[in-house]
Each structure stands twice: as structure tokens, then as C-alpha cells.
Design an enzyme around this catalytic site. Structure first.
Site, PDB file in Angstrom:
ATOM      1  N   LYS A 205     -12.576  -2.050   6.636  1.00 11.67           N
ATOM      2  CA  LYS A 205     -12.208  -2.981   7.658  1.00 11.67           C
ATOM      3  C   LYS A 205     -12.823  -2.847   9.081  1.00 11.67           C
ATOM      4  O   LYS A 205     -13.373  -3.794   9.427  1.00 11.67           O
ATOM      5  CB  LYS A 205     -10.530  -2.683   7.817  1.00 11.67           C
TER       6      LYS A 205
ATOM      7  N   TRP B 144       0.915  -1.303   0.047  1.00 15.29           N
ATOM      8  CA  TRP B 144       0.023  -0.055  -0.015  1.00 15.29           C
ATOM      9  C   TRP B 144       0.758   1.191   0.052  1.00 15.29           C
ATOM     10  O   TRP B 144       0.548   2.252  -0.600  1.00 15.29           O
ATOM     11  CB  TRP B 144      -0.847   0.054   1.158  1.00 15.29           C
TER      12      TRP B 144
ATOM     13  N   ASP C  88      -2.178   6.568   6.119  1.00 17.82           N
ATOM     14  CA  ASP C  88      -3.088   5.599   5.629  1.00 17.82           C
ATOM     15  C   ASP C  88      -3.346   4.698   6.670  1.00 17.82           C
ATOM     16  O   ASP C  88      -2.622   3.773   7.072  1.00 17.82           O
ATOM     17  CB  ASP C  88      -2.607   4.977   4.540  1.00 17.82           C
TER      18      ASP C  88
END
Lengths: 273, 273
Positions: B109, B18, B85
Site C-alpha cells: 500500500k 482481514w 496489522d
């Protein structure tokens, strides 16, 4: 972002607020030429018989203008690729998709809940901008990944599927078009025949999704709003730039609801006569 | 797009896939400096004790790395704005939000269904790029419109609200942190004590959201997968770049589920001993 080359030009028909927003964003990436506009009459009609510049990368149209209640009934023949924002009338009637190079539409009118956008694009118009967009904003990314580059918005997509299955089960876009025509004809004939009301859009360009109308005597607006409320009809307030009333008749609205509204309009006229 | 000035520089910690994707996208808008990386050991640890360049516009971190099972336990002191993030561990434990200048997190999530992203941003870091982004991609647009510039994805937002109300009802992030700690300790202590298994991430950087582990004898993988399946445990296959297994323990997973897994791991070891 995906179609306009660096220092390129795109042609836009300015038919309302959504067209305006599209023009504003395109200006960040190149030159825009407004080939036709109905701004002179507060966007109450759809521009027609304009010439389309052959040196533009594409012609951008808005199929239906929710705020002003106008809708394209016949698409122009175009010597250049045609891009169309069909957010507010997609799946309301048959469309020859092959005549468009890019169709885009937010889900939240005739497809499903807000949070997903449909794009139909011809592969061969992509990859010509000479610009590197963020990966997520390149249509090619989503083509290459079968629309699974990112974790997709599963629930809105699922509801779109369920809505399209329902549409298919009743006979598809050909069947819903008949119902939509009935709804629009019922409402517009009431607007035209009832002396208390008048439509705001040019008759030949009237939207079959959003009917905009005024009271001939604006002083009765509060009274009419009261009657609407008493009968459980909500959300008919027109956009502030047009005023009056706007009845939206997307696929999900049954004919019966239009009957209720037109009955009330008739009764209102009798009461106030 | 919103923070990196034209010809500016941003500092990135490369801690996994990511982070890599964030670096790739930032390169479109300016220069990126990777101030630390754990690529040398397949991202099995979190880089620490790196120096942060004072002339960079911001430092970008990834709080939790889902694929490699690592997580930042202590955030660095930074002389420049910090962007993080937090997609995969937000709301799993208390975080001092004031120490970050921009936090972003996809919902899917610990918040709600896919289709919405949370952004917490300090007003004073915006408006400094000298770049005109599309209106929709400017954070300022959404600040100015109270997050209602576009028709929002109502359903995903509603479910986020319901999830956060549930979280609040059980005692908030402080309460869920205790449960998450219990879950992680239970699983990692089994991984460490059971001779059949070994963790892949550096012990001090182990993620409390995603535990990655291998069988010490890889030939038994099919057998273990069979046992998992028989016990109704799905989705434990590790990412192809790490192999083995990955057990995710987001907020919604109860302690009982981890007990089931560790019991199976114990039984598997006894069977194969």
C-alpha cells in the site's frame, strides 16, 4: 508440512547443506530416515544405489548442491513419491517432470529475481497429512486460487516470465543444455589439465551449474585472487566449508565468461610455472 | 504462531475481513476470544470501549479496513501486548510505535511492491509459545540473522527504500499526514454535501486511505461508471460485500487526483438534477 502425515515417515538423501536444512524442518512434522549420505567425504559426491523404504511417504532429493558443486545426473527409480528441490538447476536442462510428485525451486538461479518460488505438484499426493496448516502454507490453497490467494509478488513473477520467454526464444531447455554443457566442459577440462588446479567434487557427479576447485598450492590463493580482481572477475570465493573457489555457471552466464576465466587460469599457470 | 502459547488465548477485535482471516489462522494454534465485533452492521464502524481480558497473550487489531473503509483513530489502552496489522495505513501518519508489541504490514500500500512484509517486534514477547515452528516462520530467526536468513526479495526491498527516501524528502509521515488529511476531507465533504452520494462507514471511523460510498439512487450506477471511465478513472468499484464505490487514497495518490474525482461528482449531480 504438506506431505508428511502425523506420525509418518519421510526418506531423505543427505547430499549437502540444503538437504540438511530440509531434513531439519521435516523433523518438526514427523520422522525422517536418511537413506543415504555423502557426509563422510564432505558431500563431495552424490549418494547412489541406496534402498528406498516403501513405508515412507516420499523420497526427498536435492538436484544440485551449490556449495559442494555436485549434481544428480540420473534420478533413482522410486517405489514412493519423489520430492525434489531443483532450486539451483531448474530450466538448465530437460527434466521429465512426470517422474516427480513435487518439484520446488526458488527463482533466483535460472528463473528470475529472489522473492518467488515455483512449485509443481501432483494433486493426488496432497490432503493426506491429517494436519491443519496455516492457510497460506497449504499448497491446496494456491491450487484452488490459481496462485492468486495472496497479492502475488508481481515484479519477480514478471521477470520470471521475461526470462522464460527469452529461454523459449533461444530454443528452450534443450538449447540451453547444450550451452551449459559447453561451459562446464570448458571449465572442468581446464581444471583437470591445468596442474595449478584441482576439482573438489567426484568427477561423475560434477555440477554443471557450480564448479568447485582448489589451487594445488594453497599458498598461491592470494595471487590468484589478485589476478581475478584485476580481470574483473568477482564472486569466485568458495563457501567456507569447502574453501578454494566456486565458479557458478547459471543460464545467464555466457560461454564467453567461462573463456575469460579459463584463459586467466592458463596464464596464471604459465606465470607461476 | 510466534506469540500464542500452546493452550493459550488471544484477544481479537473483529473489524472486517482481514481481522477475520487473522482469527481463523490463530485458531490453529490456540484459543481466540473475539472481544468486540462490528459484524452486526457489516463492519461499517470500528468497535470501541470493549474490555480486554488480562489473561490473553495479546490483543490483535487491524488499523485500517480496506473493504469497509474504516480506520482506528484512537488506539485503546491495553493491559496486555498489542499486535496490529497496519498493512493498509502504515507510513500514512505518525504512529507511536512504542505502544505496540508487534506491528506487521505488507508492503503493497504505502511502502513498495508486493513481495515483502515489514515486522516491528519487541524482543521480549518472543520465545514464549513452547512451540517449535519451522525455522523460516520464527521471527527470532530473522532477528538473529539481521533479516538475511534467506535470500531476501531484493527488488521489493529496494523499492521500499526508494519510497521511504521519497517520503523522508517531503517531510516524512508528518508531512504526508497533512496531504492525506486534505485528500480525505476533500472527498468526504463532497460525499456528504452532494445529494447523489452517501458514505457507508460511520463518520467518526472513516478511513483516510479508502473511502466507500454509494449512489443514493442505485439505478444511476451504470451512468456514473460510464462518466468515471470517460474521465480515465479506474478501479473505483467497491468490494462485492459492500457494493457501490471505493476510492483508495494511499500516499502515492496526489491531491490533484481527488480534485478530479470530486469535480466529476459535482458535474454528475448537476447533470442528473
Amino acid at each position: 508440512m504438506n506431505l508428511l502425515p502425523l506420525n509418518g515417515k519421510a526418506a531423505y538423501v543427505e547430499s549437502g547443506v540444503w538437504a540438511n536444512k530440509a531434513i531439519k524442518e521435516a523433523k518438526l512434522f514427523g520422522t525422517t530416515e536418511v537413506v543415504a549420505t555423502s557426509k563422510d567425504k564432505n558431500f563431495s559426491y552424490v549418494p547412489k544405489n541406496y534402498s528406498i523404504p516403501k513405508d515412507a511417504s516420499y523420497l526427498h532429493l536435492t538436484s544440485n548442491n551449490t556449495i559442494y558443486g555436485t549434481q544428480i545426473k540420473a534420478y533413482p527409480e522410486s517405489p514412493i513419491p519423489v520430492v525434489c528441490d531443483m532450486s539451483s538447476d531448474i530450466f538448465s536442462k530437460p527434466v521429465d517432470v512426470s517422474k516427480f510428485d513435487l518439484i520446488y525451486a526458488g527463482a533466483q538461479k535460472n528463473m528470475g529475481p529472489a522473492g518467488v518460488t515455483l512449485v509443481i505438484v501432483k494433486n493426488d499426493i496432497l490432503g493426506k497429512t491429517g494436519r491443519s496448516n496455516p492457510t497460506m502454507f497449504e499448497y491446496q490453497t494456491h491450487i484452488d486460487s490459481d496462485s492468486l490467494y495472496n497479492t502475488p509478488p508481481v515484479f519477480p513473477i514478471y521477470v520470471c516470465m521475461a526470462t522464460l520467454e527469452w529461454l523459449q526464444s533461444i530454443g528452450g531447455v534443450a538449447a540451453i543444455e547444450k550451452i551449459n554443457n559447453q561451459k562446464a566442459e570448458m571449465l572442468y577440462s581446464e581444471i583437470d589439465s591445468n596442474p595449478m588446479f584441482q576439482g573438489t567434487a567426484a568427477a561423475e557427479d560434477r555440477s554443471f551449474m557450480n564448479a568447485c576447485f582448489l589451487l594445488t598450492n594453497p599458498e598461491l590463493e592470494d595471487d590468484f585472487n589478485k589476478v581475478l580482481k584485476e580481470n574483473g572477475i568477482i564472486g569466485l570465493k568458495g563457501h567456507r566449508s569447502v574453501g578454494g573457489f566456486r565458479a557458478s555457471m547459471y543460464n545467464a552466464l555466457p560461454l564467453e565468461s567461462v573463456k575469460v576465466l579459463t584463459t586467466i587460469m592458463k596464464e596464471f599457470a604459465m606465470q607461476k610455472a
